[in-house]
Design a protein around this motif. Sequence first.
Motif, PDB file in Angstrom:
ATOM      1  N   MET A 187      65.400   3.193  33.100  1.00 65.42           N
ATOM      2  CA  MET A 187      64.212   3.615  33.917  1.00 65.42           C
ATOM      3  C   MET A 187      64.133   3.486  35.242  1.00 65.42           C
ATOM      4  N   LYS A 194      61.758   4.427  40.807  1.00 64.08           N
ATOM      5  CA  LYS A 194      60.467   5.261  41.099  1.00 64.08           C
ATOM      6  C   LYS A 194      59.343   5.355  39.921  1.00 64.08           C
ATOM      7  N   ASN A 195      60.118   5.515  38.655  1.00 62.64           N
ATOM      8  CA  ASN A 195      59.635   5.333  37.328  1.00 62.64           C
ATOM      9  C   ASN A 195      58.542   4.335  37.166  1.00 62.64           C
ATOM     10  N   THR A 234      57.546   2.586  39.326  1.00 68.38           N
ATOM     11  CA  THR A 234      56.395   2.357  40.482  1.00 68.38           C
ATOM     12  C   THR A 234      55.271   3.047  39.640  1.00 68.38           C
ATOM     13  N   ILE A 235      55.220   4.520  39.103  1.00 71.13           N
ATOM     14  CA  ILE A 235      54.303   5.146  38.508  1.00 71.13           C
ATOM     15  C   ILE A 235      53.815   4.531  37.513  1.00 71.13           C
ATOM     16  N   THR A 236      54.874   3.994  36.519  1.00 63.55           N
ATOM     17  CA  THR A 236      54.318   3.342  35.185  1.00 63.55           C
ATOM     18  C   THR A 236      53.448   2.305  35.589  1.00 63.55           C
ATOM     19  N   GLU A 271      51.557   1.593  38.140  1.00 60.95           N
ATOM     20  CA  GLU A 271      50.194   2.160  38.684  1.00 60.95           C
ATOM     21  C   GLU A 271      49.319   2.665  37.626  1.00 60.95           C
ATOM     22  N   VAL A 272      49.906   3.550  36.796  1.00 62.22           N
ATOM     23  CA  VAL A 272      49.063   4.002  35.762  1.00 62.22           C
ATOM     24  C   VAL A 272      48.816   2.790  34.620  1.00 62.22           C
ATOM     25  N   GLU A 273      49.538   1.777  34.263  1.00 66.44           N
ATOM     26  CA  GLU A 273      49.411   0.672  33.450  1.00 66.44           C
ATOM     27  C   GLU A 273      48.042   0.094  34.137  1.00 66.44           C
ATOM     28  N   ARG A 275      45.870   0.763  36.109  1.00 66.93           N
ATOM     29  CA  ARG A 275      44.807   1.395  36.342  1.00 66.93           C
ATOM     30  C   ARG A 275      44.041   1.680  35.100  1.00 66.93           C
ATOM     31  N   LEU A 276      44.798   1.988  33.830  1.00 62.67           N
ATOM     32  CA  LEU A 276      44.342   1.950  32.441  1.00 62.67           C
ATOM     33  C   LEU A 276      43.679   0.450  32.033  1.00 62.67           C
ATOM     34  N   ASP A 277      44.510  -0.480  32.402  1.00 68.99           N
ATOM     35  CA  ASP A 277      44.063  -1.786  32.209  1.00 68.99           C
ATOM     36  C   ASP A 277      42.501  -2.216  32.780  1.00 68.99           C
ATOM     37  N   LEU A 311      40.501   0.005  33.332  1.00 71.15           N
ATOM     38  CA  LEU A 311      39.326   0.966  32.854  1.00 71.15           C
ATOM     39  C   LEU A 311      39.035   0.764  31.462  1.00 71.15           C
ATOM     40  N   PHE A 312      40.159   0.153  30.737  1.00 71.15           N
ATOM     41  CA  PHE A 312      40.269   0.125  29.170  1.00 71.15           C
ATOM     42  C   PHE A 312      40.039  -1.321  28.966  1.00 71.15           C
ATOM     43  N   MET A 313      39.602  -2.308  29.625  1.00 70.31           N
ATOM     44  CA  MET A 313      39.887  -3.786  29.447  1.00 70.31           C
ATOM     45  C   MET A 313      38.838  -3.929  28.365  1.00 70.31           C
ATOM     46  N   PHE A 352      33.915   2.881  25.029  1.00 64.97           N
ATOM     47  CA  PHE A 352      34.200   3.021  26.644  1.00 64.97           C
ATOM     48  C   PHE A 352      33.351   4.003  27.324  1.00 64.97           C
ATOM     49  N   ARG A 405      31.817   3.481  30.761  1.00 64.22           N
ATOM     50  CA  ARG A 405      32.890   3.422  31.564  1.00 64.22           C
ATOM     51  C   ARG A 405      33.596   4.718  31.982  1.00 64.22           C
ATOM     52  N   ILE A 431      46.260   8.476  40.820  1.00 66.36           N
ATOM     53  CA  ILE A 431      47.520   8.002  40.363  1.00 66.36           C
ATOM     54  C   ILE A 431      48.391   8.746  41.441  1.00 66.36           C
ATOM     55  N   LYS A 432      49.183   8.123  42.182  1.00 66.16           N
ATOM     56  CA  LYS A 432      50.022   8.695  43.207  1.00 66.16           C
ATOM     57  C   LYS A 432      49.457   9.643  44.229  1.00 66.16           C
ATOM     58  N   VAL A 483      43.505   1.402  21.614  1.00 66.77           N
ATOM     59  CA  VAL A 483      43.484   1.714  22.929  1.00 66.77           C
ATOM     60  C   VAL A 483      44.882   1.619  23.366  1.00 66.77           C
ATOM     61  N   LYS A 512      46.656   3.933  25.618  1.00 68.48           N
ATOM     62  CA  LYS A 512      47.398   3.619  27.047  1.00 68.48           C
ATOM     63  C   LYS A 512      48.863   3.935  27.054  1.00 68.48           C
ATOM     64  N   THR A 558      50.617   6.673  29.910  1.00 65.17           N
ATOM     65  CA  THR A 558      51.559   5.928  30.686  1.00 65.17           C
ATOM     66  C   THR A 558      52.895   6.712  30.555  1.00 65.17           C
ATOM     67  N   THR A 592      54.143   9.355  33.468  1.00 64.88           N
ATOM     68  CA  THR A 592      55.473   8.796  34.058  1.00 64.88           C
ATOM     69  C   THR A 592      56.351  10.172  33.906  1.00 64.88           C
ATOM     70  N   GLN A 606      56.484  12.281  36.889  1.00 67.44           N
ATOM     71  CA  GLN A 606      56.807  11.652  38.153  1.00 67.44           C
ATOM     72  C   GLN A 606      57.494  12.698  39.258  1.00 67.44           C
TER      73      GLN A 606
END
Lengths: 231, 201
Positions: free
Chosen positions: A1, A4-5, A7-9, A11-13, A15-17, A19-21, B36, B39, B67-68, B182, B186, B190, B194, B197
Amino acid sequence: MTEKNNTITNEVETRLDELFMEDDSAPDNVPEEKEQNSHKKLRDLKAAILSIDWEINDDIMSSLLHRIKALRKDYQNDRIIFMFLQLLEAVGKYIKTNKGNAHPTSIKLLNSMFYNLEKVIYDSTMPISKRKNILKTEIKRFKILKEQIVGQKGRYEIPEEYEQKIAPAEQEETIVLDQEVIEPSEPSIPVDENTRISAEIAAAVEQIKSVIQSEFNALRADLRQWMKENN
Amino acid sequence: MAFINQKKKEVQVKIVYYGPGRGGKTTNLEYIYNKFNHRIKTEIVAIKTHGDRTLFFDFLPFNIGKIKGYDAKIQLYTVPGQVKYNATRSLVLRGVDGIVFVADAMTVRQDKNILSLENLRENLSLYKKSISKIPLVFQYNKMDLAEQGIPLLSYETLQQTLNSQLKVPAFQASALLGTNVVQTMKKIITMTLTSLQKELE
């Protein structure tokens, strides 16, 4: 990987953590569970209403009425929601009886009633006055539909048994909305009202008959006079 | 292909929960919604038959924020699992960006899992997509049934049967109890984002 990948991964992770804690989400206490059950029933009702667009048959309509009944039990202490459900039940029974021959407005009304019911249920911060106003609007629409059905009896036939079926005899109390008093039997097409309307129509027909008769008498007199003059 | 609006800076991805009938696809979405909805502030739309089976599809849309620099909108779909609804399944797959394959871990359902995976492969090929290239996650559902003494396929058997060539992430789960529901979601979000990208750069 690649980096760059990553970085986005990341960021998404992240964000999801956020939101879905799972730890601090809805605690499993009883009132919330009860509310969730009711919301599930509401979603089931929505599914049934949406499927009417697809097809109207006995199974779908019975399922719809069954779901309304289940919700009525849950909301028996919330008079506004209870009234909404009564209205939905009345329209649902009418559609079940008439199926494809039901007045086209009845299906639109069913959707609009449900849309507003959802608003009232999901928005827990909505002031009581607004809830009442929304209900009043739907009652008004319901009354208009009743008048349209009665006015077009024959084209959108109301089976005799329908009037007996939809009378919500279960409700014992009178529901007061501001100054307006809504009788328990509101969401039905009351027989008394039909009788009154029929009497009014009959009187109007008699009046028209008498006008036509007098017009014909006058014409006959004119004709006799004209014949005498020409002879 | 994901819908990317460069002007509005929006990205919309479609994730489909696929698998044999009564495998727990709808239960996954219901768990996410019930847990959820306070939320994600959204509605789940489900069209069911009289017997509570999925007739067309279930749909759960929600936003996950930026995201980005793009507003990321996620749409979760399920397909009807019953064999007779293949036309609908195929239709729901149109424009899919990521897939969760919900396999039924009950021993008696082994063949149904294999048939459904094969059906997925065929339906994807209609859209010129390859199962080996699209973001995919396996979920081996109903693991909770072991406590009731119901014979279940082991994780190794499921991996061997379904995932030996694809080698994608897999979770043992119980959609009913919410175990790994979940985590599965997730992971697929992800992986899907990705995979976009390049388009989001």
